[in-house]
Design a protein around this motif. Structure first.
Motif, PDB file in Angstrom:
ATOM      1  N   VAL A   1      70.909  43.497  63.749  1.00  0.00           N
ATOM      2  CA  VAL A   1      72.318  43.784  63.489  1.00  0.00           C
ATOM      3  C   VAL A   1      72.647  43.555  62.023  1.00  0.00           C
ATOM      4  CG1 VAL A   1      74.680  43.065  63.996  1.00  0.00           C
ATOM      5  CG2 VAL A   1      73.025  43.296  65.856  1.00  0.00           C
ATOM      6  N   LEU A   2      72.117  42.466  61.442  1.00  0.00           N
ATOM      7  CA  LEU A   2      72.380  42.193  60.025  1.00  0.00           C
ATOM      8  C   LEU A   2      71.754  43.257  59.128  1.00  0.00           C
ATOM      9  CD1 LEU A   2      71.986  38.298  59.783  1.00  0.00           C
ATOM     10  CD2 LEU A   2      74.067  39.659  59.460  1.00  0.00           C
ATOM     11  N   GLN A   3      70.564  43.707  59.492  1.00  0.00           N
ATOM     12  CA  GLN A   3      69.941  44.773  58.709  1.00  0.00           C
ATOM     13  C   GLN A   3      70.787  46.045  58.742  1.00  0.00           C
ATOM     14  OE1 GLN A   3      65.702  44.317  60.356  1.00  0.00           O
ATOM     15  NE2 GLN A   3      65.345  45.100  58.299  1.00  0.00           N
ATOM     16  N   THR A   4      71.263  46.384  59.937  1.00  0.00           N
ATOM     17  CA  THR A   4      72.125  47.563  60.047  1.00  0.00           C
ATOM     18  C   THR A   4      73.413  47.375  59.256  1.00  0.00           C
ATOM     19  OG1 THR A   4      71.224  47.953  62.268  1.00  0.00           O
ATOM     20  CG2 THR A   4      73.260  49.110  61.667  1.00  0.00           C
ATOM     21  N   LEU A   5      73.960  46.152  59.304  1.00  0.00           N
ATOM     22  CA  LEU A   5      75.182  45.863  58.555  1.00  0.00           C
ATOM     23  C   LEU A   5      74.962  46.052  57.061  1.00  0.00           C
ATOM     24  CD1 LEU A   5      78.071  44.742  58.337  1.00  0.00           C
ATOM     25  CD2 LEU A   5      77.073  42.440  58.345  1.00  0.00           C
ATOM     26  N   LEU A   6      73.853  45.530  56.548  1.00  0.00           N
ATOM     27  CA  LEU A   6      73.572  45.674  55.120  1.00  0.00           C
ATOM     28  C   LEU A   6      73.297  47.134  54.752  1.00  0.00           C
ATOM     29  CD1 LEU A   6      71.324  42.545  54.450  1.00  0.00           C
ATOM     30  CD2 LEU A   6      73.687  42.915  53.734  1.00  0.00           C
ATOM     31  N   THR A   7      72.684  47.869  55.673  1.00  0.00           N
ATOM     32  CA  THR A   7      72.413  49.285  55.402  1.00  0.00           C
ATOM     33  C   THR A   7      73.706  50.088  55.321  1.00  0.00           C
ATOM     34  OG1 THR A   7      70.282  49.107  56.556  1.00  0.00           O
ATOM     35  CG2 THR A   7      71.166  51.319  56.208  1.00  0.00           C
ATOM     36  N   LEU A   8      74.678  49.713  56.167  1.00  0.00           N
ATOM     37  CA  LEU A   8      75.924  50.468  56.218  1.00  0.00           C
ATOM     38  C   LEU A   8      77.016  49.888  55.330  1.00  0.00           C
ATOM     39  CD1 LEU A   8      76.132  51.148  60.072  1.00  0.00           C
ATOM     40  CD2 LEU A   8      75.311  52.683  58.283  1.00  0.00           C
ATOM     41  N   LEU A   9      76.812  48.695  54.786  1.00  0.00           N
ATOM     42  CA  LEU A   9      77.846  48.077  53.964  1.00  0.00           C
ATOM     43  C   LEU A   9      78.263  48.933  52.764  1.00  0.00           C
ATOM     44  CD1 LEU A   9      79.582  45.558  53.908  1.00  0.00           C
ATOM     45  CD2 LEU A   9      77.852  44.442  52.470  1.00  0.00           C
ATOM     46  N   PRO A  10      77.347  49.666  52.117  1.00  0.00           N
ATOM     47  CA  PRO A  10      77.808  50.568  51.050  1.00  0.00           C
ATOM     48  C   PRO A  10      78.839  51.593  51.517  1.00  0.00           C
ATOM     49  CG  PRO A  10      75.448  50.248  50.878  1.00  0.00           C
ATOM     50  CD  PRO A  10      75.877  49.594  52.163  1.00  0.00           C
ATOM     51  N   ILE A  11      78.791  51.955  52.810  1.00  0.00           N
ATOM     52  CA  ILE A  11      79.800  52.876  53.324  1.00  0.00           C
ATOM     53  C   ILE A  11      81.180  52.238  53.242  1.00  0.00           C
ATOM     54  CG2 ILE A  11      80.577  54.125  55.375  1.00  0.00           C
ATOM     55  CD1 ILE A  11      77.748  54.498  56.200  1.00  0.00           C
ATOM     56  N   TYR A  12      81.251  50.923  53.525  1.00  0.00           N
ATOM     57  CA  TYR A  12      82.540  50.251  53.429  1.00  0.00           C
ATOM     58  C   TYR A  12      83.097  50.314  52.011  1.00  0.00           C
ATOM     59  CZ  TYR A  12      85.922  46.536  52.834  1.00  0.00           C
ATOM     60  OH  TYR A  12      87.049  45.835  52.494  1.00  0.00           O
ATOM     61  N   PHE A  13      82.265  50.009  51.022  1.00  0.00           N
ATOM     62  CA  PHE A  13      82.743  50.040  49.645  1.00  0.00           C
ATOM     63  C   PHE A  13      83.182  51.453  49.246  1.00  0.00           C
ATOM     64  CE2 PHE A  13      80.083  46.178  49.511  1.00  0.00           C
ATOM     65  CZ  PHE A  13      81.012  45.299  48.975  1.00  0.00           C
ATOM     66  N   ALA A  14      82.427  52.455  49.717  1.00  0.00           N
ATOM     67  CA  ALA A  14      82.804  53.834  49.403  1.00  0.00           C
ATOM     68  C   ALA A  14      84.129  54.197  50.067  1.00  0.00           C
ATOM     69  CB  ALA A  14      81.695  54.786  49.847  1.00  0.00           C
ATOM     70  N   MET A  15      84.308  53.810  51.343  1.00  0.00           N
ATOM     71  CA  MET A  15      85.571  54.082  52.030  1.00  0.00           C
ATOM     72  C   MET A  15      86.724  53.350  51.356  1.00  0.00           C
ATOM     73  SD  MET A  15      84.203  53.700  55.973  1.00  0.00           S
ATOM     74  CE  MET A  15      85.847  53.424  56.572  1.00  0.00           C
ATOM     75  N   TRP A  16      86.501  52.110  50.996  1.00  0.00           N
ATOM     76  CA  TRP A  16      87.547  51.270  50.411  1.00  0.00           C
ATOM     77  C   TRP A  16      88.042  51.833  49.081  1.00  0.00           C
ATOM     78  CZ3 TRP A  16      86.507  46.356  47.232  1.00  0.00           C
ATOM     79  CH2 TRP A  16      87.699  45.663  47.017  1.00  0.00           C
ATOM     80  N   VAL A  17      87.126  52.346  48.279  1.00  0.00           N
ATOM     81  CA  VAL A  17      87.476  52.831  46.946  1.00  0.00           C
ATOM     82  C   VAL A  17      87.962  54.279  46.982  1.00  0.00           C
ATOM     83  CG1 VAL A  17      86.558  53.326  44.645  1.00  0.00           C
ATOM     84  CG2 VAL A  17      85.929  51.211  45.802  1.00  0.00           C
TER      85      VAL A  17
END
Length: 322
Positions: A263-279
């Motif tokens: 789950v943590l690996q998937t979270l780190l893989t998808l975390l850049p999506i959060y920054f892209a969505m946020w910005v």
């Protein structure tokens, strides 16, 4: 304004209001990201897995259950996060355009007040955009059920499958048409305070061309290309930074292949999506707000109305000065 001027004004508004916007939409974007994570970790894999490969009824039932969870749980949470963010951005950018002092508290209140309306408009826009795809899935399931229960030679499953394939081919047009017709509906709901159905009707009227003014398709198309480009840059840049730091390797070394580690690996893989969505999401929302006021000026003379209000306020002040 021309398309280039609209993009320039959106950039200036973002520079001026970026800190306030990003600070207030950080948590709503976390909610949206949690839905994305839930989709990639649970819903997506579950849709392509089955407990009984030999039973068509079981496979269809499991697929319907996954889609139902997505529509009943994931979609409302995602739309709530987007709706609150849209309310914040639209109110702040509207104040910036009208020459008022942007107020974070007033923006948060406007977002909460219009949250139900924005979520309702989001539901309508989603089902309008993906109706063809959902209908295609239903036709494919019906074709599989008829094929499993009827004798050979029945042409109905083939007809249903052909219709489903045609709908799948045409389904990308749905989101495009919805964006070009109803992209201004959330801004209308925040600024004018009307309901979801009326907001979508108002957006459609503002977006279409008139005998003396072109439509808003060019501006929205430019905004789409800009946001896609920025999203790719933010996603790729953040993912590259995470790769250089080696965060995934640290997770593997500490947690191994345990469920929490996966789950943590998937979270780190998808975390850049959060920054892209946020910005990037505020760029789209701010551009829609600017296009809304531009269309009102073109079609309704909104700038004349604002000047009239300024004159009334100025004349009122002069009377009380004597």
């Amino acid at each position: 304004m021309s398309t280039g001027e609209i993009v320039d004004v959106a950039a200036r508004a973002y520079q001026r209001l970026g800190r306030a916007i990003l600070g207030q939409i950080a948590l709503p974007m976390v909610l949206c990201f949690a839905v994305v994570l839930f989709f990639f970790v649970f819903l997506g894999p579950a849709f392509f897995q089955t407990s009984d490969p030999r039973s068509i009824a079981t496979q269809i039932g499991e697929s319907i259950a996954v889609v139902a969870v997505g529509l009943a749980v994931a979609l409302p949470l995602f739309l709530l996060g987007v709706a609150y963010s849209q309310g914040i951005v639209s109110r702040l950018v509207a104040d910036f355009l009208l020459g008022n002092k942007p107020d974070r508290t007033a923006a948060a209140e406007a977002a909460r007040r219009s949250l139900k309306t924005l979520a309702g408009a989001g539901f309508r826009m989603f089902f309008s955009a993906f109706f063809a795809l959902l209908l295609a899935g239903g036709l494919l399931m019906l074709s599989a059920i008829i094929t499993d229960s009827s004798t050979s030679g029945n042409p109905l499953p083939a007809i249903l499958s052909i219709l489903a394939i045609l709908l799948c081919i045409a389904s990308p047009l749905g989101p495009i048409l919805v964006l070009f017709r109803y992209a201004l509906a959330p801004v209308v709901a925040v600024v004018e305070g009307i309901g979801p159905k009326a907001s979508m009707r108002r957006s459609r009227d503002l977006m279409k061309s008139s005998p003396f003014q072109p439509g808003a398709a060019g501006a929205m198309l430019a905004a789409i290309f800009l946001c896609v480009f920025l999203f790719g840059v933010m996603w790729g840049g953040t993912a590259m930074a995470f790769g250089l730091v080696g965060l995934s390797d640290h997770v593997v070394s500490h947690f191994g292949s345990s469920p929490s580690g996966m789950v943590l690996q998937t979270l780190l893989t998808l975390l850049p999506i959060y920054f892209a969505m946020w910005v990037v999401a505020p760029v789209w929302m701010a551009t829609c707000t600017i296009v809304y006021f531009d269309r009102r000026i073109r079609l309704e003379g909104f700038d004349i109305y604002v000047l009239e209000q300024d004159v009334r306020r100025a004349s009122g002040k002069s009377r009380f000065q004597y």
